[in-house]
Each structure stands twice: as C-alpha cells, then as structure tokens.
Motif scaffolding. Structure first.
Motif, PDB file in Angstrom:
ATOM      1  N   HIS A 144       1.168  -1.156   0.089  1.00 29.32           N
ATOM      2  CA  HIS A 144      -0.093  -0.096   0.118  1.00 29.32           C
ATOM      3  C   HIS A 144       0.853   1.330  -0.220  1.00 29.32           C
ATOM      4  O   HIS A 144       1.989   1.047   0.730  1.00 29.32           O
ATOM      5  CB  HIS A 144      -0.464   0.084   1.216  1.00 29.32           C
ATOM      6  N   HIS A 164      -6.743  -4.031   5.975  1.00 33.60           N
ATOM      7  CA  HIS A 164      -5.964  -3.179   5.389  1.00 33.60           C
ATOM      8  C   HIS A 164      -6.373  -3.126   3.479  1.00 33.60           C
ATOM      9  O   HIS A 164      -6.511  -2.149   2.235  1.00 33.60           O
ATOM     10  CB  HIS A 164      -4.229  -2.768   5.085  1.00 33.60           C
ATOM     11  N   HIS A 186      -2.506  -3.539  -3.654  1.00 32.16           N
ATOM     12  CA  HIS A 186      -3.746  -3.680  -2.851  1.00 32.16           C
ATOM     13  C   HIS A 186      -4.680  -3.189  -4.041  1.00 32.16           C
ATOM     14  O   HIS A 186      -5.558  -4.071  -3.918  1.00 32.16           O
ATOM     15  CB  HIS A 186      -4.368  -1.942  -1.877  1.00 32.16           C
ATOM     16  N   CYS A 238      -3.860   1.601  -5.010  1.00 38.09           N
ATOM     17  CA  CYS A 238      -2.811   1.618  -4.598  1.00 38.09           C
ATOM     18  C   CYS A 238      -1.991   0.605  -4.163  1.00 38.09           C
ATOM     19  O   CYS A 238      -2.518  -0.118  -4.357  1.00 38.09           O
ATOM     20  CB  CYS A 238      -3.651   1.740  -3.037  1.00 38.09           C
TER      21      CYS A 238
HETATM   22 ZN   LIG Z   1      -4.074   0.340   0.198  1.00 39.23          ZN
END
Ligand SMILES: [Zn+2]
Length: 245
Positions: free
Chosen positions: A32, A79, A148, A156
């Motif tokens: 991330h 996350h 991500h 991300c």
């Molecule tokens: Zn992220």
C-alpha cells in the motif's frame, strides 16, 4: 544503500485498527501507500493508535528512515477489504465468524509505504520496503506480493498503478537482491500467472527482467521448466513468456 531499520512498536488494541483477531496462515504480502502527504511511519503509529470511527490499519509502515511494525504479524489488520464480493484474487478469500463477507485481511500482511510531501514514494522508501518483503519471506516463505489494487481495485499504491514499470521493477528487485530465497511450488506459479494476467504486464515484466540482468538463456531455461532453484522471478517470467505465446 538503505538499511532495514526494523522497529517493533505495537499500537494498543482498538476495534477500529487492531481488533486482536488471529491471522490465518499468511498467503500473500500486500503493498500500500499511505496517500498522506509527508506522513512518517511514526505519524501513522500515532494515527492508528488513536483511530476512532473508521476501520483501517496495516501491519508495517515504511518511510525514508525506518520500517515500523505497528500490529503483530500474528494478528489481522484492516487494509484490503472494500469489496463486498470478496477479493479479486479468489485464493485470498477467507471468512470467519466475526468477518463473514470473505476478504483478504484474514490471510495477508499489509505493508504501507509512506508518501512524500510531493506525492511520490521516495526511492529509499521503496528500497527499504524491498528489504521488509525479504525479511517477511524468510519468516513466512516466498509468497506472492500484490498491490492493494490487485486485490480490490483501489488505486493503491497509486504510483505503482499509474506506472506498471515501477511495480514490475519492484518485484524483480525483491528477487534480485536476495538469491538465497527459494521455493518450489506449482501453486505459487499459478498465483504469478494470475498476477501477470495481462499481456501488457507480461511484456513489461520480460523487459524488466532483461534490464535487471537476466540473460536470454536464463529466461529460456525457465521457460522450458528448468527452474532448478525455483525462484519467484524465474517462475513468473517463465510463466509469462509461456502465456504470451
Ligand atoms: Zn492500500
């Protein structure tokens, strides 16, 4: 040359950031970026330690000077779970009574790269993140590394989404800087094939491999399945060349 500078300083239990759920066996590492202009690893420790009203966190924060583990690697962090339908990588879909929807937070470790004031990720931060991944590989095995973005579609880490080359170089460098890490698993090969799903991505990966110093002969060997040491980059590149034919 950057140093790992790995520090462990855990935030307190907090239902919004550190619920204390036990992490399932780790299946992948998820990258991330903080999207927070100029925020350091320490800043993010404070932020998540005091978080209220929204669910978010990650295990490790990396900035220009150090890496900071704020959640134990045996616990769940929040996350990579924005999709009700579950993760885009089906093998990462996990469920638990307290977390029934099916998501990747239960079996992945989240690593955040801190962002500079100008919105970039500093090369030292990227280099240190590579060292963090290598450390994790020694602990958990040479597991797939995803953005991500690959898991939920969220942009991300944005610099690794807008510039695929930066991303490809990252995972080639993870391999390049530590030849000692080995694995031999068809499952992983499959993960990499999934990951390298698009033709454009594969072409970039081959180019990156060549630029990283992998010879044509080396690539050919792996293409033919002679992955003696079974390393990640080799299998990935072999798989992508095959898939590209
Ligand atoms: Zn992220």
């Amino acid at each position: 040359m950057v140093a790992l500078n790995y520090e462990t300083k855990h935030i307190g239990k907090n239902k919004f950031s550190r619920p204390g759920y036990k992490l399932f066996p780790v299946k992948a590492f998820v990258l991330h970026y903080t999207a927070n202009h100029g925020g350091t690893a320490e800043n993010h420790f404070s932020y998540f330690n005091n978080l209220k009203g929204r669910y978010a966190s990650a295990h490790i924060f990396v900035d220009r000077t150090k890496s900071l583990e704020i959640i134990p690697l045996s616990e769940v962090a929040f996350h990579a779970n924005e999709r009700k339908e579950g993760p885009l990588i089906p093998s990462l879909k996990a469920t638990a009574g307290y977390y029934p929807g099916g998501n990747a937070n239960l079996n992945t470790i989240g690593i955040e790269m801190c962002m500079e004031k100008d919105g970039t990720i500093h090369p030292d931060t990227i280099a240190r993140t590579i060292l963090v991944i290598q450390k994790l590989q020694k602990q958990f095995g040479v597991l797939p590394i995803y953005r991500h973005y690959d898991i939920t579609g969220k942009r991300c880490p944005a610099p690794f989404v807008s510039d695929e080359k930066l991303w490809t170089k990252f995972f080639v460098d993870v391999k390049k800087e530590d030849d000692e890490l080995k694995f031999s698993s068809g499952t992983l090969k499959k993960e990499w094939e999934t990951f390298l799903g698009s033709k454009a991505q594969r072409e970039i990966a081959v180019k990156a491999a060549v630029e990283a110093g992998y010879s044509a002969n080396w690539i050919k060997n792996f293409e033919e399945g002679k992955a003696e040491n079974g390393d990640v980059a080799a299998l990935a590149i072999g798989a992508l060349i095959k898939a590209n034919k």
